[in-house]
Design a protein around this motif. Structure first.
Motif, PDB file in Angstrom:
ATOM      1  N   MET A   1       0.827  -1.209   0.000  1.00 54.83           N
ATOM      2  CA  MET A   1       0.000   0.000   0.000  1.00 54.83           C
ATOM      3  C   MET A   1       0.861   1.259   0.000  1.00 54.83           C
ATOM      4  SD  MET A   1      -3.318  -0.704   2.421  1.00 54.83           S
ATOM      5  CE  MET A   1      -2.373  -0.931   3.925  1.00 54.83           C
ATOM      6  N   HIS A   2       1.924   1.234   0.771  1.00 58.18           N
ATOM      7  CA  HIS A   2       2.816   2.393   0.849  1.00 58.18           C
ATOM      8  C   HIS A   2       3.587   2.562  -0.453  1.00 58.18           C
ATOM      9  CE1 HIS A   2       2.007   1.010   4.958  1.00 58.18           C
ATOM     10  NE2 HIS A   2       2.115   2.283   5.307  1.00 58.18           N
ATOM     11  N   GLN A   3       4.032   1.461  -1.022  1.00 57.06           N
ATOM     12  CA  GLN A   3       4.778   1.513  -2.283  1.00 57.06           C
ATOM     13  C   GLN A   3       3.965   2.167  -3.387  1.00 57.06           C
ATOM     14  OE1 GLN A   3       6.339  -2.295  -3.568  1.00 57.06           O
ATOM     15  NE2 GLN A   3       6.338  -1.681  -5.720  1.00 57.06           N
ATOM     16  N   HIS A   4       2.680   1.852  -3.444  1.00 57.90           N
ATOM     17  CA  HIS A   4       1.841   2.366  -4.519  1.00 57.90           C
ATOM     18  C   HIS A   4       1.192   3.705  -4.186  1.00 57.90           C
ATOM     19  CE1 HIS A   4       2.684  -1.400  -6.288  1.00 57.90           C
ATOM     20  NE2 HIS A   4       1.863  -2.113  -5.552  1.00 57.90           N
ATOM     21  N   ASN A   5       1.530   4.249  -3.008  1.00 56.02           N
ATOM     22  CA  ASN A   5       1.004   5.559  -2.630  1.00 56.02           C
ATOM     23  C   ASN A   5       2.127   6.555  -2.336  1.00 56.02           C
ATOM     24  OD1 ASN A   5      -2.178   5.788  -2.155  1.00 56.02           O
ATOM     25  ND2 ASN A   5      -1.539   3.667  -1.739  1.00 56.02           N
ATOM     26  N   GLY A   6       3.268   6.361  -3.008  1.00 61.03           N
ATOM     27  CA  GLY A   6       4.330   7.354  -2.941  1.00 61.03           C
ATOM     28  C   GLY A   6       5.160   7.345  -1.678  1.00 61.03           C
ATOM     29  N   GLN A   7       5.222   6.191  -0.987  1.00 62.67           N
ATOM     30  CA  GLN A   7       6.027   6.099   0.233  1.00 62.67           C
ATOM     31  C   GLN A   7       6.996   4.918   0.114  1.00 62.67           C
ATOM     32  OE1 GLN A   7       3.598   6.139   3.790  1.00 62.67           O
ATOM     33  NE2 GLN A   7       2.304   7.794   3.042  1.00 62.67           N
ATOM     34  N   LEU A   8       7.944   5.031  -0.816  1.00 64.72           N
ATOM     35  CA  LEU A   8       8.854   3.921  -1.091  1.00 64.72           C
ATOM     36  C   LEU A   8       9.771   3.600   0.085  1.00 64.72           C
ATOM     37  CD1 LEU A   8       9.935   4.475  -4.820  1.00 64.72           C
ATOM     38  CD2 LEU A   8       8.196   2.939  -3.898  1.00 64.72           C
ATOM     39  N   GLU A   9      10.211   4.606   0.819  1.00 67.95           N
ATOM     40  CA  GLU A   9      11.095   4.358   1.962  1.00 67.95           C
ATOM     41  C   GLU A   9      10.362   3.587   3.057  1.00 67.95           C
ATOM     42  OE1 GLU A   9      14.375   4.728   2.420  1.00 67.95           O
ATOM     43  OE2 GLU A   9      14.382   5.202   0.286  1.00 67.95           O
ATOM     44  N   THR A  10       9.107   3.964   3.308  1.00 64.62           N
ATOM     45  CA  THR A  10       8.313   3.242   4.304  1.00 64.62           C
ATOM     46  C   THR A  10       8.088   1.805   3.851  1.00 64.62           C
ATOM     47  OG1 THR A  10       7.174   5.280   4.929  1.00 64.62           O
ATOM     48  CG2 THR A  10       6.145   3.216   5.593  1.00 64.62           C
TER      49      THR A  10
END
Length: 429
Positions: free
Chosen positions: A242-251
């Motif tokens: 979910m984070h990867q696909h919502n602009g939070q690659l580091e998370t």
């Protein structure tokens, strides 16, 4: 008169000179990589083969809502040929990440990576609903979404969400939860009553305990019947998808590393996952034996068949985009369901059409998600059955928001749960 000019040279240190040049080269290379993270957009030859495969292009019928159009927008923004504006970013952010385009692309454009990287770079410029922000925040915590769903079940907050959905057009039951028996069935080891063939661990992810509890219970039941002890580790966190696909690659990377560290400690021979979206994310981790629970159960059944009751009523089968395009397990669902004698499967007339869930896209862009869902449900003949099989939890939750309009008695089930419901056993629930 001759003018003599003399130059005084210091001794030349070749090692220092080499190291200095190499250091500057590394700095330039790092700068180039940072500037060219979207350089793979140049691979696109603008052939347009992706257009008929793209759900948002089919919905909006505009070039900017197609993979080709989004690639052109990303190039123009990255090269500063156009100014960043909310309209351009919106076209790009509408992407569901279904990756239908990647399966047809003759140039092998890594479209999914490009979209994820672009969202990561321009994350602060794209407004997200408060509920999306809350879910992402809670999902990053161990057991965080279960805590969130427990709060959401409180009447006061339910009314606030209902009020908020009036203004934002959020689909009803966006966070459907199944709190029954959660305290009596979750983390721990469940031993088989049969001769033990080994131990497996189940990755339930951030939402499994709250919304995919039935699949966890049913998988444990079948695996026990097949002779496997089942371990469900505590403190599981989100896979990071979910984070990867919502602009939070580091998370997303941090969560993947946390899961890898925890799963490496398991004594089990293999880690099984339920959701194809989670599986696609976890497969990025190294040194972990990770496998789809459906694949593992099917292979076990081939070596040790179980008895299933004959099924006379057809079932509808929806296969998620992550199953079709990320894991690419083409015939897995049908092979697993065919273990049931007499099974008849109703397939979609447009199997590649995305249901519109897209992870959190059903919350980010609910009108788009509902429009695509209506098209998907219409592609099935749902008057023949009361059972709708869906292999991905995100799709299942989204489908539940509208499917009763086509058949009020229909149930949405994971293929493993349906298999368990047909299993003939003295220990059957």
């Amino acid at each position: 008169m001759m003018l003599i000019v003399t130059h005084v040279f210091k001794p030349l240190n070749l090692g220092t000179l080499y190291n200095d040049k190499f250091h500057r080269y590394k700095l330039r290379l790092a700068a180039m990589k940072k500037a060219n993270k979207l350089s793979d957009t140049d691979l696109c030859v603008m052939c347009g083969m992706c257009l008929p495969q793209c759900p948002t292009y089919q919905l909006y019928q505009t070039e900017t809502e197609s993979p080709r159009g989004r690639v052109a927008l990303m190039q123009a923004i990255n090269q500063q040929k156009i100014n960043i504006n909310s309209k351009a970013l919106l076209h790009i952010d509408h992407c569901l990440g279904c990756l239908n385009c990647e399966t047809i692309c003759p140039s092998r454009v890594p479209y999914g990576q490009l979209i994820d990287e672009f969202r990561n770079q321009y994350n602060q410029s794209v407004r997200k609903p408060w509920l999306t922000k809350l879910i992402l925040k809670q999902a990053a915590k161990p057991d965080g979404l279960h805590a969130l769903t427990s709060i959401i079940n409180k009447p006061v907050l339910k009314q606030l969400i209902k009020l908020g959905s009036t203004f934002t057009d959020l689909p009803k039951n966006t966070l459907t939860v199944e709190p029954t028996h959660l305290k009596s069935f979750y983390a721990g080891t469940y031993n088989s009553q049969e001769e033990c063939r080994g131990e497996v661990s189940l990755f339930t992810g951030c939402i499994g305990k709250s919304s995919d509890y039935r699949s966890i219970k049913d998988a444990t039941f079948i695996l026990n019947q097949l002779g496997f002890d089942v371990n469900i580790p505590e403190q599981q966190t989100c896979c990071g998808a979910m984070h990867q696909h919502n602009g939070q690659l580091e998370t997303a990377k941090t969560l993947l590393n946390k899961n890898r560290a925890q799963l490496e400690q398991q004594k089990s021979s293999v880690i099984l996952f339920f959701s194809p979206a989670c599986g696609a994310s976890l497969k990025q981790a190294e040194n972990i034996a990770i496998k789809d629970a459906r694949t593992f159960i099917l292979e076990a059944l081939r070596h040790q068949p179980l008895n299933f009751s004959t099924q006379k009523q057809p079932v509808a089968l929806h296969e998620s985009c992550s199953h079709r395009n990320m894991l690419r397990l083409k015939t897995l669902n049908t092979e697993l369901l065919n273990c049931i004698p007499g099974i008849q499967i109703i397939e979609s007339s447009d199997p590649s059409l995305c249901c519109g869930a897209g992870g959190l896209q059903s919350i980010n862009y609910p009108q788009q998600a509902q429009a695509l869902l209506q098209g998907k449900l219409k592609s099935f003949d749902l008057m023949q059955t009361n059972i709708f099989i869906s292999d991905n939890i995100g799709c299942s939750l989204h489908i539940k928001t509208a499917i009763t309009g086509y058949n009020p008695d229909i149930k949405v089930m994971h293929p493993i749960s349906y298999l368990a419901s047909q299993l003939i056993s003295n220990e059957k629930k």
